[in-house]
Design an enzyme around this catalytic site. Sequence first.
Site, mmCIF file in Angstrom:
data_model
loop_
_atom_site.group_PDB
_atom_site.id
_atom_site.type_symbol
_atom_site.label_atom_id
_atom_site.label_comp_id
_atom_site.label_asym_id
_atom_site.label_seq_id
_atom_site.Cartn_x
_atom_site.Cartn_y
_atom_site.Cartn_z
ATOM 1 N N CYS A 264 37.073 33.955 37.340
ATOM 2 C CA CYS A 264 37.611 33.440 36.084
ATOM 3 C C CYS A 264 38.057 31.981 36.170
ATOM 4 O O CYS A 264 37.222 31.093 36.137
ATOM 5 C CB CYS A 264 38.724 34.343 35.582
ATOM 6 N N GLU B 120 36.251 40.874 35.311
ATOM 7 C CA GLU B 120 37.494 40.691 36.060
ATOM 8 C C GLU B 120 38.511 41.776 35.699
ATOM 9 O O GLU B 120 38.730 42.074 34.520
ATOM 10 C CB GLU B 120 38.087 39.316 35.755
ATOM 11 N N LYS C 210 41.084 34.945 44.655
ATOM 12 C CA LYS C 210 41.028 33.886 43.643
ATOM 13 C C LYS C 210 41.843 32.671 44.074
ATOM 14 O O LYS C 210 43.029 32.777 44.379
ATOM 15 C CB LYS C 210 41.541 34.440 42.318
#
Length: 294
Positions: free
Chosen positions: A155, A45, A118
């Site tokens: 993540c 990431e 995300k």
Amino acid sequence: MNKREVKVAAVQFACTRNVDENIATADKYVREAAKAGANIILLPELFERQYFCQERRYDYYNFATSIDDNKAVKHFIELAKELSVVVIVSVYEKDVTRLFNSVVVIDADGTNLGTYRKTHIPDDHYYQEKFYFTPGDTGFMAFDTKYAKIGVGICWDQWFPETARSMALLGAELLFYPTAIGSEPILEVDSMPHWRRVMQGHSAANLMPVIAANRIGLEEVYESEANGGQSSSLNFYGSSFITDNTGAIVEELGRDVEGVICHSFDLDSLEEDRMSWGLFRDRRPDMYKIITEK
């Protein structure tokens, strides 16, 4: 009938403050993975820089670029085409006035297959992502690459079972998670085993391999007027891994080593297992509603 075999890879390394250096390091490990036969390669990431979300600085908004202008995306479009590999690239995306934590999936011919933004944005001591990122608006996605249909979460997404299940229901055959996670200075716990176990659970529950790539190294913040006098540090613990479709770890890296891990899967065999276990057949989404009103 020929098996649908695919080899996946996760890359792990320490990030510097120099974008070009980090892209060069990622390039080296993508080439190493491709030489080992990998078809789909996952980078960590926000690998273009050190993890800037450790501190709050308005000038860091300038790190964000459009997908078309992003240095890493441009670079790995050419490299994916050269090596005939799929590369998953994490970027800080600017979309007019909105900023996102995003991934771009680049197919083996260099085609940009699309951007996932995300969904779940954390906000904790030194993981101050809500300061930098708008919650994603793409919804969960599955990308139809040359070698497999894949889902990619980012993540904090990896802590939510809804992410993995949604990607599986969209037809993903493999689940990828680029990550930047390390020490928890306020909680004073080692979150690494928990971090692994939650994704192993997603793998087992969806009968699907999970591939997770993290960074390593100590990243320090020094006092300045721009960051309100903050000084802090995060020690990123690596431990990138690959599971089989039961959640068992089949490949892993240590906490402080750079490198690549690879593993091969027979996608037809994985599909047969998913069908024969009946977990998707026996789902009862009509019963999963949360009662919000009496």
